[in-house]
Every structure is written in C-alpha cells, then in structure tokens.
Scaffold this motif. Structure first.
Motif, PDB file in Angstrom:
ATOM      1  N   UNK A  47       0.861  -1.177   0.000  1.00 11.65           N
ATOM      2  CA  UNK A  47       0.000   0.000   0.000  1.00 11.65           C
ATOM      3  C   UNK A  47       0.893   1.221   0.000  1.00 11.65           C
ATOM      4  N   UNK A  48       0.796   2.028  -1.048  1.00  8.45           N
ATOM      5  CA  UNK A  48       1.568   3.270  -1.182  1.00  8.45           C
ATOM      6  C   UNK A  48       3.047   3.065  -0.865  1.00  8.45           C
ATOM      7  N   UNK A  49       3.629   2.017  -1.467  1.00  9.54           N
ATOM      8  CA  UNK A  49       5.051   1.761  -1.321  1.00  9.54           C
ATOM      9  C   UNK A  49       5.453   1.033  -0.052  1.00  9.54           C
ATOM     10  N   UNK A  50       4.510   0.767   0.834  1.00  8.49           N
ATOM     11  CA  UNK A  50       4.812   0.041   2.070  1.00  8.49           C
ATOM     12  C   UNK A  50       4.479  -1.430   1.884  1.00  8.49           C
ATOM     13  N   UNK A  51       5.296  -2.284   2.496  1.00  7.67           N
ATOM     14  CA  UNK A  51       5.040  -3.716   2.436  1.00  7.67           C
ATOM     15  C   UNK A  51       3.995  -4.082   3.497  1.00  7.67           C
ATOM     16  N   UNK A  52       2.866  -4.627   3.052  1.00  9.87           N
ATOM     17  CA  UNK A  52       1.794  -5.046   3.957  1.00  9.87           C
ATOM     18  C   UNK A  52       2.068  -6.491   4.369  1.00  9.87           C
ATOM     19  N   UNK A  53       2.028  -6.744   5.680  1.00  8.87           N
ATOM     20  CA  UNK A  53       2.256  -8.089   6.225  1.00  8.87           C
ATOM     21  C   UNK A  53       0.928  -8.861   6.255  1.00  8.87           C
ATOM     22  N   UNK A  54      -0.119  -8.205   6.739  1.00  7.63           N
ATOM     23  CA  UNK A  54      -1.478  -8.760   6.732  1.00  7.63           C
ATOM     24  C   UNK A  54      -2.450  -7.648   7.114  1.00  7.63           C
ATOM     25  N   UNK A 136       2.116  -3.275   8.620  1.00  7.73           N
ATOM     26  CA  UNK A 136       3.295  -3.186   7.772  1.00  7.73           C
ATOM     27  C   UNK A 136       4.477  -3.834   8.500  1.00  7.73           C
ATOM     28  N   UNK A 137       5.648  -3.791   7.874  1.00  6.88           N
ATOM     29  CA  UNK A 137       6.840  -4.392   8.482  1.00  6.88           C
ATOM     30  C   UNK A 137       7.173  -3.790   9.849  1.00  6.88           C
ATOM     31  N   UNK A 138       7.064  -2.463   9.989  1.00  8.78           N
ATOM     32  CA  UNK A 138       7.478  -1.838  11.239  1.00  8.78           C
ATOM     33  C   UNK A 138       6.447  -0.856  11.811  1.00  8.78           C
TER      34      UNK A 138
END
Length: 155
Positions: A47-54, A136-138
């Motif tokens: 989403x908007x360049x961020x990695x979504x984890x769940x 997201x990741x963080x």
C-alpha cells in the motif's frame, strides 16, 4: 423445483475463519438464474510503497449485519429480478492473497447480477461498520474507506 420453493434469500456472515468462494457461490445458485456474479476482495502485499504483512478487521457485528441486510433490501428494490444474495466478510487477521470479503448475486441475466454486486461492495464500504487495520513491516495504520459516509461528514 417450483419457483415458490426457490424464494429469494440473503446469506450474511461475518466470521474469523477463511472464506470459501465455492461455499459463497453455491449459496446463490438457482435453477431460475442464468447468472451468478462474484466479487472477491483480497489482501494485497503493498500500500503506497509500504510492504503489507497482513490485514486485521474489526466490526460492530450486530450493526454490520443490520446494515448488510439494508443493502440486500436496496438491491432487491433496484433489481427486482435478483434471486439470492450472499455477503461474507472475514474478521480478525487476513493474510496476503486471502479473501476479506466475498459477495455473490444470482439473477436471470448477467446485467442485474453484475450491477448488484458492484452496488453491494461499494455500499458496504461506505456504510457498514467494519474497520481495517493494515499491518506493515514496522508499523500499522487503521484505514478509513474513502467511500465511508461518516468519514466525509466531518470535513
């Protein structure tokens, strides 16, 4: 089967277990209908360049079910030929690629079922009290549907 035995039905379910496309589509099949239209909303990995984890969904369940029933009533007013409607929404954690929502509509002809499915998902996102949290990741972020009527009323 006589048509009176195949009365229009609405199948609404909010659950934490994995959703099944086969289960939802089978609920709406009717010998009087030549169309079953489906919408499957899945979790994407970005989403908007961020990695979504769940994703994580929460709902005001009793109110959400009432609002989905209203959507079904609206569909039947707008498209009287619609036979069956199924709306299943997942709650809790939804991993990448899995379904968050599945909507199925049957009707004698494709135009009505396709239009009704689009109306269902758009109206659900605008009016049903179900909230999405993107992990997201963080970090994480609660997401507001752009279509949501209460989000637009305060601006």
């Amino acid at each position: 089967m006589e048509e009176s035995e195949d009365v229009p039905k609405d199948f609404i379910k909010l659950k934490s277990e994995k959703l099944s496309v086969d289960e939802v589509s089978e609920l709406v099949v009717s010998p009087y209908c030549g169309a079953v239209s489906l919408f499957i909303g899945t979790t994407r990995n970005n989403f908007e360049g961020k990695k979504v984890i769940h994703l994580e969904y929460e709902a005001y369940t009793s109110m959400a079910e009432i609002e989905i029933q209203k959507i079904c009533r609206d569909v039947r007013q707008k498209w009287p030929s619609v036979k069956h409607i199924a709306v299943h929404h997942r709650l809790g954690v939804v991993p990448i690629t899995e379904a968050s929502v599945i909507i199925a509509v049957s009707s004698p002809h494709r135009a009505e079922s396709l239009e009704a499915v689009m109306y269902c998902i758009n109206t659900l996102k605008a009016s049903v009290p179900i909230w999405k949290k993107e992990i997201y990741e963080d970090e994480y972020s609660w997401k507001e549907n752009k279509e949501c009527f209460w989000a637009n009323s305060e601006k």
